[in-house]
Design an enzyme around this catalytic site. Structure first.
Site, mmCIF file in Angstrom:
data_model
loop_
_atom_site.group_PDB
_atom_site.id
_atom_site.type_symbol
_atom_site.label_atom_id
_atom_site.label_comp_id
_atom_site.label_asym_id
_atom_site.label_seq_id
_atom_site.Cartn_x
_atom_site.Cartn_y
_atom_site.Cartn_z
ATOM 1 N N ASN A 144 0.990 -0.882 0.040
ATOM 2 C CA ASN A 144 -0.105 0.240 -0.437
ATOM 3 C C ASN A 144 0.890 1.117 0.146
ATOM 4 O OD1 ASN A 144 -1.926 1.988 0.767
ATOM 5 N ND2 ASN A 144 -2.989 0.668 2.470
ATOM 6 N N ARG A 180 -2.588 -1.821 -4.431
ATOM 7 C CA ARG A 180 -3.357 -1.705 -3.994
ATOM 8 C C ARG A 180 -3.641 -0.517 -4.624
ATOM 9 N NH1 ARG A 180 -4.830 3.410 0.248
ATOM 10 N NH2 ARG A 180 -7.052 4.626 -0.516
ATOM 11 N N HIS A 224 -11.995 4.331 -1.796
ATOM 12 C CA HIS A 224 -12.421 4.046 -0.166
ATOM 13 C C HIS A 224 -13.004 2.826 -0.592
ATOM 14 C CE1 HIS A 224 -11.760 7.850 2.781
ATOM 15 N NE2 HIS A 224 -9.954 7.210 1.878
ATOM 16 N N ARG A 261 -8.446 18.638 3.450
ATOM 17 C CA ARG A 261 -9.003 17.974 2.736
ATOM 18 C C ARG A 261 -10.871 19.038 2.617
ATOM 19 N NH1 ARG A 261 -9.026 12.447 0.432
ATOM 20 N NH2 ARG A 261 -6.980 12.101 1.205
ATOM 21 N N GLU A 310 -7.578 -3.131 5.098
ATOM 22 C CA GLU A 310 -7.280 -2.925 3.554
ATOM 23 C C GLU A 310 -6.449 -3.791 2.414
ATOM 24 O OE1 GLU A 310 -7.724 0.586 1.328
ATOM 25 O OE2 GLU A 310 -7.746 1.609 3.431
#
Lengths: 365, 429, 400
Positions: B7, B87, B176, B238, B385
């Site tokens: 990742n 990923r 996501h 963000r 994940e």
């Protein structure tokens, strides 16, 4: 009381003279360019002429007792309808950066009105006032205001006049039925830029529009909500400046962009034309999202009310929404009523101005 | 099968080696400060069994980091990976399923660089390095956008002219996805419901990015992130939703300095922009409840953050209908009861009743924090994940390479009915 | 927003053409600009510029003050024209205005003055300041007017420009620079007239003059026949050299290069003194001030992707105007623009945008298309708004 209603928009000035006790306006119409001082004067002469012509056919020209001027943007400065006083001009001047196309001609129009009807009071009624006290959690953006160069930037609604009137009507109806708890209303204004407000009693808690009317539900030609990256991507890929992107987002997008030609809400929801399918799906879906958000804001919903020039579209749309909303709610909630608020902005403006004349003059800020 | 999962962050590389399908973690670690040498050295922190190690070694890019990690693993024969799972943030409209990496896949990935200029390239560098140095090691790319390929046209379409929607590929992609899918499956298993009939709203609330996902019959039907990960919720730095006109104003004010505006919206907004002092909502909430004089700016920050979450939760509840569960996951979702409470309280109309005591005392995962009588279950699920990627990698390779190499054909029926022309065009390209 | 600008501009078109015609009809050879300056000043007052005045050099300055103190855009054109036979006559044919200075650059000046009027009439609020300056002594004064403007007038006004747009002829292209010219005199002096003559001929031939001393036309250099004179017992020869200066070339270096070559060529010709210098001249301006000018036009250029160019390009495109970037050719000797002074001496980013065609500058029967003047008003206003206007974002649609 006779009220002359003036609705300046970007390129034209709509007027309507409403007399006491009459449902229909005594005379109404629109005149073209009014933006410069000179043009404002000419435009108002035309209005006077139209009233005089209407009078010769009837009996005598009614003199307006008050002139109601609709303002699109009053910012945090104008929280309620205001009678024009000498300090109004300075207050309006401060709003120019936030609504650069609307405030300068409004200033000219007010001056011209004062010259044309010397003794007649002028009531300024702003679409944004209803939303002036929107809670900070709703009106703030997740952006440092000091970094944007526009410290006061915040969310407003731009159809406050109709939202307020529609919600008041619902409150009256409920009181007549003995329901005194503040109503939880999803107020949907169906105009060229549709807008949903979630209103608890007299207070809006949520609205789909933003710092300008561009954000929110897709409009006739305006895109509505967008991923911020899309704007930057257009700047990069197309090599366009802010002006050209603005032009595309405000004038070539929305239902126009989805259907590929200009259209109306009535056509999108009333016809089964294939090219309207996507626009209908998107609009319906965005409305449903907004309704869900509104319900979360209000903690439930008692009524959905449609207003605006396309309010009639709400008859069918309302049923669809009601069914969707009820399937999201648990059993045991009181049934939702769907209302259509038919009155025109003109009538609401006239009533507001008349009410303002009858209440003792408050000292303005 | 031992699956090595990577990742990539912008300057870090996380890895885990998992024995599949037993799902036993053999080792894992993180290479930090990957990039040109700085004052502090690049370093790999790793763990084998319970033992922790560090290794300082220069790694000037992600390919070098990959090389070092592989060296480290190959030092012990029992840690030799049989497959690699990557990923990838963005699969565009091209990749709707985990995909076995080969030359043509890399070519197609290259065409997506534009869509994810920051996120895809490090992972791709890794894939190139891996296929060069270990050509026999099978690699599988797992896409964050893949789970969202089922978002229907009504939700993925922006009200823009056709030219933009079709030629420029402007649409909602959603992100996501790997996490949303993973926690949804975990939640369905926990509630003993089959995935194909499972409805939920999944809240992936990370310490950095965050998004909500509406799930109907085990498929994503909407995600708060859009064309990019910038849209939607208030995130750490963000901005989330903004009036497009505000971005235009910023562009005009900076005389068209896109990079500056983009950096502002990505790195200086969100919780940081609102609070002016911290990008971590946990700091905001902690300081807010700490004794002393109240800080109005922090209070506002917390209010805006949770209000936006609540609005979107309501919106997705209206879309999903009566879901089986609302799922909370990732750092904030798993560990900050206050956020779950602010989202779920006063939502009885939607059939949501939080049990405050359960909510405050989550010790194991998955945990159900709803009151007994709540028609909708409120589940706190730990996302993983890397495990999700390992599962997909294992599944994909287990099914045999012949089928796995043609993801397009398999993915067709899974897609929403109306395929945008851009996607068709992309397929030919 | 652009619809408003366009409509208002249509309403102003007759007025701007009448003004342009009046300007062209008023002779204004360099150092005699006072009358035409008066016209500009009066027009700026009529239009309603916030500040209008004439500085000590004779430049006319009009300013529209924005809501914030910066940035400032300067629209600059020169008032003067070159000498011509048809001075002061103007004709209007179907689609053209004909007369001295029509293209260079009274058409541009009229458009710039009216760009302010257009922004005013359209009620588009400005964030920064708009300054329109009509400057004197460009054509032969080598930028004297613009130098005074930048050194004294604008700083005193508190409006140093962040961006400059010149109204020089570009046929409505966006020009971001041009090459320069320098005039050098190579002088040879000595007591022995034969030595001087020999040296002068040797130098002229070495520098590239043709056999018979005719002006050869090597692409970027013109060498003229030596002139001879005798002063106080000394023989002096002067070889005039005109040379194109590329962007990035330094005038000082070119001078020493020529000196080096001239000295070498004269080595064998006995005792003579050789010197090379940029030609200088003293002039008296319309305002009475005297000034020394050098015959030197620097090359200048800004980055074609400088924010000024980018914003100008974006604004024109958004306004629906054709966008064409380029540079002036400077086909004739001695031509230049104030850009060299603005960019090289004051570091002010400068571009050109004007209605005339470059080949019409200094031409006999000079003309400018009327439609281009009208479009220049619109384009200039759009660019100025892009640079200093309050951005109109999200508000364009008619219906709320």
């Amino acid at each position: 009381m006779n009220v002359l209603v003036l609705k300046p928009s970007r390129q034209k000035l709509e007027f309507s003279l409403l007399t006491q006790g009459s449902e229909r306006s005594f005379c109404a119409g629109q005149v073209g360019d009014y933006r410069s001082e000179e043009a404002s004067r000419t435009a108002l002469e035309e209005v006077k002429g139209a009233i005089a012509r209407a009078a010769s056919a009837n009996t005598g020209a009614p003199l307006p007792s008050v002139i109601a001027v609709r303002g699109v943007y009053g910012g945090a400065e104008f929280r309620e309808p205001t009678l024009v006083s000498p300090n109004t001009f300075a207050r309006l001047e401060r709003l120019i950066p936030s609504a650069p196309l609307h405030i300068p001609p409004l200033l000219n129009l007010i001056r011209a009105c004062q010259a044309a009807w010397l003794e007649t009071p002028l009531a300024l009624v702003f679409e944004t006032s209803f939303f002036a006290d929107l809670p900070a959690r709703e009106h703030l953006y997740a952006i440092d205001p000091n970094l944007t160069g526009r410290p006061g930037v915040r969310r407003f609604g731009y159809h406050g006049i109709l939202h307020a009137a529609a919600c008041q009507q619902i409150a009256r109806k409920r009181r007549a039925l003995g329901m005194n708890a503040p109503a939880r209303v999803l107020s949907i204004c169906l105009e060229a830029r549709p807008e949903l407000a979630a209103v608890l009693g007299p207070n809006p808690l949520l609205v789909t529009s933003g710092a300008t009317p561009l954000e929110g539900l897709p409009g006739q030609t305006a895109c509505g909500e967008l991923d911020p990256s899309i704007v930057l991507m257009l700047a990069q890929k197309k090599g366009w400046g802010a002006e050209q992107i603005n032009d595309t987002l405000t004038r070539q997008s929305g239902w126009l962009g989805l259907v590929g030609r200009s259209t109306t809400l009535a056509e999108i929801f009333g016809s089964r034309r294939r090219e309207c399918q996507l626009a209908r799906d998107v609009l319906q879906y965005r409305l449903l999202l907004a309704c869900g958000a509104g319900m979360a804001a209000l903690g439930g919903v008692d009524a959905v009310v449609f207003s605006g020039r396309s309010a009639a579209v709400g008859v069918g749309l309302g049923l669809w929404l009601k069914q969707k909303i009820e399937s999201a709610q648990t059993d045991g909630n009181a049934p939702i009523t769907i209302e259509i608020f038919q009155e025109s902005v003109d009538r609401v403006l006239a009533d507001t101005a008349a009410a303002l004349m009858l209440t003792p003059r408050r000292k303005s800020k | 099968m031992k699956v090595l999962v990577f990742n990539c962050g912008s300057s870090s590389l996380k890895y885990r080696l998992l024995k599949m399908p037993e799902e036993v973690e053999l080792t894992g670690g993180e290479a930090q400060r990957v990039g040109p040498p700085t004052a502090k050295p690049s370093v790999i922190f790793y763990q084998i069994g319970r033992e922790k190690f560090t290794r300082e070694v220069p790694m000037r890019d992600h390919a070098a980091a990959f090389e070092e990690v592989m060296k480290l693993l190959l030092e012990s024969p029992e840690l030799k990976p049989d497959a690699v799972g990557h990923r990838l943030v963005h699969g565009g409209t091209e990749f709707c399923d985990p995909t076995v990496v080969n030359g043509s896949v890399m070519t197609r990935l290259e065409t997506l660089r534009d869509l994810a200029p920051l996120h895809n390239p490090p992972a791709m560098a890794l894939m190139y390095a891996c296929s060069q140095r270990y050509p026999d090691l099978p690699q599988v790319a797992v896409f964050d956008t893949a789970f969202h390929a089922t978002i229907p046209a009504c939700a993925r379409t922006y009200a823009l002219p056709r030219e933009f929607r079709e030629d420029l590929g402007i649409r909602k992609y959603g992100f996501h996805g790997t996490s949303h899918q993973f926690v949804m499956e975990e939640a369905a298993a926990f509630l003993k419901k089959p995935v194909p009939s499972f409805n939920a709203v999944s809240c992936h609330l990370g310490s950095g990015g965050a998004s909500l996902c509406a799930i109907v019959r085990g498929r994503s039907v909407d995600n708060t992130m859009g064309y990019s990960p910038l849209q939607g919720l208030v995130m750490s730095t963000r901005c989330g939703d903004l009036d497009p006109a505000m971005i235009l104003s910023l562009l005009a004010q900076t005389q068209g300095d896109r990079q500056r505006v983009s950096a502002l919206l990505n790195n200086q907004c969100g919780v940081l922009g609102l609070s002016g002092s911290t990008a971590d909502i946990r700091d905001v909430l902690a300081q807010q409840t700490a004794p002393g004089t109240p800080n109005p700016r922090l209070e506002q920050t917390a209010a805006v953050y949770t209000w936006r979450l609540r609005k979107y939760l309501g919106a997705y509840l209206a879309v999903v209908g009566r879901p089986d569960a609302v799922i909370f996951t990732d750092t904030i979702g798993e560990t900050v009861p206050q956020v779950r409470w602010a989202m779920a309280s006063g939502m009885e109309g939607f059939g949501i009743r939080l049990d405050a005591r359960r909510n405050d005392s989550v010790t194991h995962y998955p945990a159900d924090v709803a009151a007994d009588e709540s028609p909708v279950r409120l589940l706190v699920v730990r996302t993983n994940e890397e495990l999700a990627i390992a599962r997909r990698t294992h599944q994909t390779l287990d099914r045999g390479p012949a089928r796995a190499e043609t993801p397009r054909e398999r993915s067709q029926p899974r897609r929403a009915k109306t395929l945008p022309a851009s996607a068709k065009k992309g397929a030919r390209a | 927003m652009y619809t408003i600008l366009k409509n208002k501009n249509a309403g102003l078109s007759e007025a701007v053409l009448a003004f342009a015609e009046e300007l062209i009809g008023t002779p204004s050879v360099t150092t005699q600009e006072a009358r035409v300056a008066g016209l500009v000043e009066q027009k700026m007052r009529e239009i309603g510029y916030d500040k209008v005045f004439r500085d000590e050099t004779g430049n006319v300055v009009g300013a529209i003050v924005g809501r914030e103190s910066s940035p400032t855009v300067l629209l600059n054109s020169h008032l003067d024209t070159v000498e011509s036979l048809e001075k002061g006559t103007v004709r209007r044919e179907s689609d053209k205005l004909i007369g001295t200075g029509a293209a260079d650059c009274k058409g541009g000046l009229a458009a710039q003055v009216f760009a302010g009027a257009l922004l005013r009439r359209s009620l588009l609020p400005l964030r920064g300041n708009l300054v329109v300056a009509a400057t004197v002594a460009e054509e032969n004064g080598r930028g004297t007017g613009v130098r005074a403007l930048m050194e004294r007038t604008l700083p005193a006004l508190g409006m140093k420009p962040d961006f400059v747009i010149l109204g020089e002829p570009t046929n409505l292209g966006l020009y971001y620079g041009h090459d320069g010219w320098m005039e050098l005199d190579v002088t040879v002096e000595g007591a022995n007239p034969f030595h001087v003559d020999d040296a002068a001929r040797a130098i002229a031939s070495d520098l590239g003059a043709g056999e018979n001393g005719e002006t050869p036309q090597i692409e970027n250099v013109f060498i003229r026949k030596p002139r001879f004179e005798t002063v106080g017992g000394f023989r002096r020869a002067t070889i005039p050299v005109v040379r194109r200066l590329g962007y990035g070339e330094n005038a000082g270096q070119v001078v020493s290069q020529y000196k080096h070559e001239a000295l070498r060529a004269a080595e064998t010709s006995g005792a003579v003194a050789v010197d090379v210098a940029v030609r200088k001249e003293t002039r008296r301006l319309a305002s009475g001030l005297a000034t020394t000018v050098q015959h030197l036009t620097h090359a200048w250029s800004i980055d074609p992707f400088h924010p000024l160019m980018t914003r100008a390009r974006e604004a024109l495109a958004a306004a629906g105007c054709e966008v064409r970037a380029g540079k002036w050719e400077l086909g004739r000797l001695g031509m230049g623009t104030a850009g060299s002074v603005l960019v090289k001496e004051f570091g002010a980013p400068t571009i050109g945008y004007g209605p005339g065609r470059e080949e019409q500058a200094h031409a006999a029967g000079e003309w400018v298309e009327t439609a281009k003047i009208v479009e220049a008003v619109y384009g200039t206003a759009a660019m100025a708004h892009g640079l200093i206007g309050i951005p109109v974002c999200g508000w364009t649609s008619d219906e709320i």
